[in-house]
Design an enzyme around this catalytic site. Structure first.
Site, short mmCIF file in Angstrom:
data_model
loop_
_atom_site.label_atom_id
_atom_site.label_comp_id
_atom_site.label_asym_id
_atom_site.label_seq_id
_atom_site.Cartn_x
_atom_site.Cartn_y
_atom_site.Cartn_z
N ASN A 26 2.15 -4.77 -3.38
CA ASN A 26 0.78 -5.22 -3.13
C ASN A 26 -0.08 -4.02 -2.73
OD1 ASN A 26 -1.03 -7.55 -2.60
ND2 ASN A 26 -0.89 -6.96 -0.43
N ASP B 268 -11.97 -10.41 -1.14
CA ASP B 268 -13.28 -10.54 -0.49
C ASP B 268 -14.24 -9.57 -1.17
OD1 ASP B 268 -12.42 -8.16 0.83
OD2 ASP B 268 -11.99 -9.23 2.69
N GLU C 263 -5.91 -10.78 -1.66
CA GLU C 263 -6.73 -10.61 -0.45
C GLU C 263 -8.21 -10.53 -0.80
OE1 GLU C 263 -5.29 -7.38 2.03
OE2 GLU C 263 -3.21 -7.82 1.57
N GLU D 47 0.82 -1.23 0.00
CA GLU D 47 0.00 0.00 0.00
C GLU D 47 0.84 1.27 0.00
OE1 GLU D 47 -2.90 -0.50 3.14
OE2 GLU D 47 -3.51 -2.45 2.39
N HIS E 299 -10.12 -6.15 -2.40
CA HIS E 299 -11.17 -5.98 -1.38
C HIS E 299 -12.31 -5.24 -2.09
CE1 HIS E 299 -8.83 -7.51 1.92
NE2 HIS E 299 -7.82 -6.72 1.60
O1 G3I Z 1 -3.55 -7.57 18.79
C1 G3I Z 1 -4.63 -6.82 19.33
C2 G3I Z 1 -5.16 -7.48 20.58
O2 G3I Z 1 -4.15 -7.45 21.58
C3 G3I Z 1 -6.41 -6.73 21.05
O3 G3I Z 1 -6.97 -7.40 22.15
C4 G3I Z 1 -7.43 -6.68 19.94
C5 G3I Z 1 -8.68 -5.88 20.32
O4 G3I Z 1 -9.19 -5.14 19.24
O5 G3I Z 1 -6.85 -6.06 18.80
C6 G3I Z 1 -5.74 -6.77 18.31
O6 G3I Z 1 -5.25 -6.11 17.17
C7 G3I Z 1 -6.04 -6.23 15.99
C8 G3I Z 1 -5.19 -6.92 14.93
O7 G3I Z 1 -5.88 -6.96 13.69
C9 G3I Z 1 -4.82 -8.36 15.32
O8 G3I Z 1 -5.98 -9.14 15.47
C10 G3I Z 1 -6.42 -4.84 15.51
O9 G3I Z 1 -7.33 -4.25 16.46
C11 G3I Z 1 -7.08 -4.91 14.15
O10 G3I Z 1 -7.25 -3.59 13.66
C12 G3I Z 1 -6.18 -5.66 13.18
O11 G3I Z 1 -6.86 -5.75 11.95
C13 G3I Z 1 -6.10 -6.22 10.87
C14 G3I Z 1 -5.94 -5.11 9.83
O12 G3I Z 1 -5.25 -5.63 8.70
C15 G3I Z 1 -5.17 -3.92 10.35
O13 G3I Z 1 -5.22 -2.89 9.43
C16 G3I Z 1 -6.87 -7.38 10.26
O14 G3I Z 1 -6.91 -8.47 11.18
C17 G3I Z 1 -6.17 -7.82 8.97
O15 G3I Z 1 -6.96 -8.79 8.32
C18 G3I Z 1 -6.02 -6.62 8.05
O16 G3I Z 1 -5.37 -7.01 6.88
C19 G3I Z 1 -5.15 -6.01 5.89
C20 G3I Z 1 -3.90 -6.39 5.13
O17 G3I Z 1 -2.83 -6.60 6.02
C21 G3I Z 1 -3.54 -5.36 4.08
N1 G3I Z 1 -4.67 -5.09 3.22
C22 G3I Z 1 -5.92 -4.76 3.88
C23 G3I Z 1 -6.29 -5.86 4.88
C24 G3I Z 1 -7.64 -5.59 5.50
O18 G3I Z 1 -7.62 -4.43 6.27
#
Ligand code: G3I
Length: 363
Positions: free
Chosen positions: A210, A277, A275, A169, A246
């Protein structure tokens, strides 16, 4: 409004869903019923494999504890991508202190299920550790931090991942460079350097850029087209372009997707749908699920038509575990399996597209 031409099995599934709705049944049992009548047993990855491609699904570490979920992940898919486990905040939580626990867990799961792994991601503006974002760095310091990070992570996963999203990105919607910490501190040279450092750490792994919203031909994909052309001309090691995909029904199907994939392939790089969806405004209904199925089929067809489109990864495979509802409230139902792990019409559409291409390959 665009007229949707549905494939036969999608039509069957959509019809089943409509009938179920008329009978007052929920969409999930209807999708179940459609799947139950399917005679074939080949998995999505087995079919993709026959065409020389993989079909994968991303996974976030905590989801592996969901045993029903993990069983399908390990059997239906031939490739996985850690949703979070290999990001900078996870792999280098303190400066110079590396933690590969989360990434290793996914690699282990993949290995025991015969799956390939895409590494995601070496640099991104998001999910960086706070020691990095809160520090003040000179260009030389940040270059050295970036080089050290890439070198350690790529060496650790050498031979275990087949591809890396080296830079994730890095462009804005208008095709200008995103002003992430690396761009602001180092300037655009960080991109070619990151690729070179990754290559030095693992000469065989495929190196990708990507991004999202690059599936259509437009200013953002044009910027990547220009950048990849330039990187190739400079001799920087770039092997692939990842289109995240996405997608959202309410924004329309990406314009000229197949042509766009083809033009990157023609530059001499692999292309992957990394990715995928396809979300919708909730609640879902039979018509939206049918349109979603049609889109999944079209994305799959587009990849299958371009020789260098090497594979498709869905970002999670079930509505039970998806990043979408927390980021886009009121949207979701984006994946080919529902929250009960039953196939949706989208599954059938992907299966149909892959089966058709696999059968053509035999001839
Ligand atoms: O690790 C913490 C945990 O300690 C806490 O209890 C919990 C409560 O909300 O949050 C956890 O962190 C989360 C993290 O994922 C791990 O699960 C974050 O809040 C959450 O925002 C984060 O989301 C991820 C997101 O990227 C971040 O931008 C998604 O799982 C993940 O699927 C998503 O993936 C991205 C790709 O990397 C890049 N392209 C877009 C895609 C979708 O956003």
């Amino acid at each position: 409004m665009r007229t949707t031409v549905l494939r036969p099995r999608v039509r069957t599934a959509a019809l089943a869903a409509s009938v179920a709705l008329m009978l007052g049944l929920a969409a999930a049992p209807a999708a179940d019923a459609a799947s139950a009548h399917r005679p074939e047993t080949a998995t999505l990855d087995q079919l993709a494999h026959k065409t020389g491609r993989y079909f994968g699904a991303a996974v976030d570490n905590p989801e592996l504890a969901d045993t029903d979920f993990a069983k399908i992940l390990g059997s239906e898919f031939g490739q996985t991508t850690p949703g979070n486990g290999m990001k900078w905040y996870a792999t280098e939580p303190q400066r110079g202190v590396f933690d590969f626990t989360a990434g290793d867990e996914i690699v282990k799961f993949a290995q025991s299920n015969g799956m390939k792994v895409r590494g995601h991601t070496l640099l991104w503006h998001n999910q960086l550790p706070s020691w990095l974002t809160s520090g003040t760095w000179t260009a030389d310091e940040l270059r050295s931090i970036l080089k050290n990070h890439i070198t350690h992570v790529v060496k650790h996963y050498k031979g275990k991942v087949f591809a890396w999203d080296v830079a994730n990105e890095i462009m804005n919607e208008d095709g200008t460079y995103r002003e992430n910490i690396f761009y602001k501190t180092i300037g655009p040279s960080y991109i070619a350097d990151a690729l070179r450092w990754a290559r030095a750490a693992d000469p065989r792994v495929k190196l990708y850029l990507n991004d999202y919203n690059v599936e259509a031909i437009g200013p953002k994909s044009d910027a990547y087209y220009k950048l990849i052309k330039q990187l190739k001309a400079e001799g920087a090691p770039i092997d692939g372009f990842g289109m995240q995909a996405h997608l959202a029904l309410q924004y329309g199907f990406p314009d000229r997707l197949q042509e766009n994939i083809q033009r990157f392939a023609d530059l001499g790089v692999d292309v992957a749908i990394t990715e995928l969806d396809i979300r919708m405004l909730l609640p879902s209904d039979a018509a939206k699920l049918a349109e979603q199925a049609d889109w999944y089929g079209r994305v799959t067809d587009a990849c299958l038509t371009v020789k260098r489109c090497v594979g498709i990864t869905v970002w999670g495979y079930t509505d039970r575990h998806s990043w979408i509802p927390s980021v886009f409230p009121g949207e979701g139902a984006a994946l080919p399996w529902d929250e009960n792990l039953a196939h949706k019409p989208a599954y059938d559409a992907i299966h149909d597209a892959l089966a058709k291409a696999a059968a053509a390959k035999k001839d």
